[in-house]
Design an enzyme around this catalytic site. Structure first.
Site, short mmCIF file in Angstrom:
data_model
loop_
_atom_site.label_atom_id
_atom_site.label_comp_id
_atom_site.label_asym_id
_atom_site.label_seq_id
_atom_site.Cartn_x
_atom_site.Cartn_y
_atom_site.Cartn_z
N HIS A 228 -4.67 -12.61 -9.97
CA HIS A 228 -4.16 -13.01 -11.29
C HIS A 228 -4.66 -14.39 -11.73
O HIS A 228 -4.54 -14.73 -12.91
CB HIS A 228 -2.63 -13.04 -11.29
CG HIS A 228 -1.98 -11.69 -11.19
ND1 HIS A 228 -2.36 -10.62 -11.96
CD2 HIS A 228 -0.98 -11.25 -10.38
CE1 HIS A 228 -1.61 -9.57 -11.64
NE2 HIS A 228 -0.78 -9.92 -10.68
N ASP A 265 -4.22 -2.98 -6.40
CA ASP A 265 -2.90 -3.58 -6.54
C ASP A 265 -2.17 -2.89 -7.70
O ASP A 265 -2.79 -2.42 -8.65
CB ASP A 265 -3.04 -5.08 -6.83
CG ASP A 265 -1.73 -5.83 -6.75
OD1 ASP A 265 -1.47 -6.46 -5.71
OD2 ASP A 265 -0.97 -5.81 -7.74
N HIS A 267 -0.53 -4.20 -9.98
CA HIS A 267 -0.68 -4.99 -11.19
C HIS A 267 -2.16 -5.23 -11.50
O HIS A 267 -2.98 -5.32 -10.57
CB HIS A 267 0.03 -6.35 -11.06
CG HIS A 267 1.48 -6.22 -10.70
ND1 HIS A 267 1.97 -6.51 -9.44
CD2 HIS A 267 2.54 -5.83 -11.44
CE1 HIS A 267 3.27 -6.30 -9.42
NE2 HIS A 267 3.64 -5.88 -10.62
N ASP A 352 1.67 -3.30 -3.20
CA ASP A 352 2.92 -3.29 -3.97
C ASP A 352 3.08 -2.03 -4.81
O ASP A 352 4.05 -1.91 -5.55
CB ASP A 352 3.03 -4.53 -4.86
CG ASP A 352 1.73 -4.90 -5.54
OD1 ASP A 352 0.72 -4.18 -5.37
OD2 ASP A 352 1.70 -5.93 -6.26
#
Length: 449
Positions: A228, A265, A267, A352
């Site tokens: 990120h 991931d 996200h 995740d």
């Protein structure tokens, strides 16, 4: 992903830089300090920990249960394993747990890497049990400012270093409010350790690939995570873009021009996306939950300029699981990689998306991650001489995280999955197969697959 209960932290609010919030930088940047030594008490008990210490130039990991002692340097890595060790190994990994970078009750905590290491021990997936098949890289250099600045603005890098003074005074600061991403007095150093571990693994895999057709697959068990972190600053628990930094390093140091990045991931890896959005030589492919933090990674975001078509974002509907990811791998990832013809594959390995993880709504299982690890390893063997390095990103349920990483190791070794011993079918529900098929067909149309 914002966590309201963390917002009581004292916040460091940086001024605007290039339209993005970042750190205040002194008018005269202080000299890089090569021998800044510190110690911090570990904040998790009952796990096997690592101590990183440097005598002038190296980072050495050792077991400890109490303290972490660190100093750092940015000299060229001169401490790779021997070619014999690399030739014998089937898996090579490095652990950088960042024990000092910790906020109690924060999901991205210092317990994550120790939980993985403990699982590897318990499941007999270390050199203690496997001999030369599994090699832990225990001696590596930290990333340099130039390494980090290949992706991030130097003003951000030096601003983060300066912010350590404030973190030392206050104990904990928030450096980005959208995560929130926190920092302690050790965060700058430990982020350099994490990035350096990834670079050392790239060195090792490349060296091995010059001597054998099937080099070891590497895994950087590191934190803080990175995908990120945007070029101008931190975001979403992430400080430096570890995978992006490794991609530029592979190009600059090893001449591996074409880098294929797979981000599974839950996200979207918006920082990695932004770093290479106009670069035709780095193909960034992200699968992520539609509508999840940070809200980027739309299906029509495909890159721009010379890099148009070298970014592929595939948002998956909530509830997508193993069947969805198998289809995505076969119908999207494989043809993209075959067409791109990479020189190395790097993986943002976020765990995740597991059905037990608290921060998302996909229903991946341990078996999903075994499948991904096994198939990506084979893809690298088929396309780029086996050169492949995984980097830990998310994963916040310690049990599902550690079991899934351990099963990834088993996949690298070509051994059967132990997922049935952990996965509970009672947690699963019907996948949104029609919506998954629609998303796959749309992305295939957009990218002419």
């Amino acid at each position: 992903m914002p966590l309201n209960h963390l917002m009581e932290l004292q916040t460091f609010r940086p001024p605007c830089f290039a339209g993005t919030m970042m750190f205040l930088v002194r008018s005269q940047v202080q000299q890089w300090k090569n021998h800044c030594r510190f110690s911090v008490s570990s904040m998790v008990s009952g796990h096997r920990f690592y101590k990183h210490s440097v005598s002038g130039k190296k980072c050495v990991s050792r077991n400890t249960k109490s303290l972490v002692y660190c100093s750092y340097s940015t000299e060229k890595n001169d401490s790779l394993p021997s070619l014999k060790q690399l030739s014998d190994a089937r898996v090579i990994y490095a652990a950088a747990p960042a024990l000092g970078h910790n906020k109690e009750a924060h999901p991205e905590s210092s317990a994550r890497v120790p939980a993985i290491v403990t699982a590897l021990d318990n499941m007999e997936l270390t050199s203690k049990f496997r001999g030369s098949d599994i090699l832990e890289l225990q001696n590596f250099n930290l990333a340099s400012v130039d390494d980090i600045a290949s992706v991030h603005a130097k003003a951000y890098v030096y601003g983060l270093e300066k912010a350590m003074d404030q973190a030392s005074e206050q104990g904990l600061i928030v450096i980005d409010g959208s995560g929130p991403t926190y920092a302690t007095s050790t965060t700058f150093h430990e982020s350099l350790v994490a990035a350096g571990a990834g670079l050392a693994l790239v060195d090792s895999v490349v060296a091995a690939s010059k001597k054998q057709l099937d080099p070891p697959t590497a895994f950087a068990l590191i934190r803080p995570p990175g995908h990120h972190a945007i070029p101008e600053g931190p975001m979403g628990f992430c400080v430096f873009g570890n995978v992006a930094i490794a991609a530029r390093y592979a190009q600059r140091v090893h001449g591996l021009k074409r880098v294929f990045i797979i981000d599974f991931d839950v996200h979207h890896g918006n920082g990695t996306n932004d770093a290479f959005f106009d670069d035709p030589d780095v193909f960034f492919l992200s699968t992520h939950q539609d509508g999840s933090y940070p809200g980027t990674g739309k299906i029509d975001q495909i890159g721009k300029g010379a890099g148009e078509g070298a970014t592929l974002n595939l948002p998956l509907p909530g509830g997508s699981g193993d069947t969805a990811m198998r289809s995505v791998f076969d119908e999207v990832i494989v043809p993209c990689a075959q067409r791109f013809k990479p020189d190395i594959i790097l993986v943002s390995a976020g765990y995740d998306g597991h059905v037990l993880d608290p921060l998302a709504n996909l229903q991946f299982t341990t078996a999903t991650y075994y499948m991904l690890a096994s198939n990506i390893k084979q893809l690298a063997k088929d396309l780029c001489g086996g050169r492949c390095v995984f980097f830990l990103e998310g994963g916040y349920n310690l049990k599902s995280l550690s079991y899934s990483v351990a099963d990834s190791f088993r996949a690298f070794l070509g051994e059967p999955s132990l997922a049935p011993e952990f996965d509970n079918p009672a947690y699963l529900y019907e996948e949104p197969s029609t919506r998954v098929k629609q998303a796959i067909q749309r992305i295939k149309h957009i990218h002419s697959l």
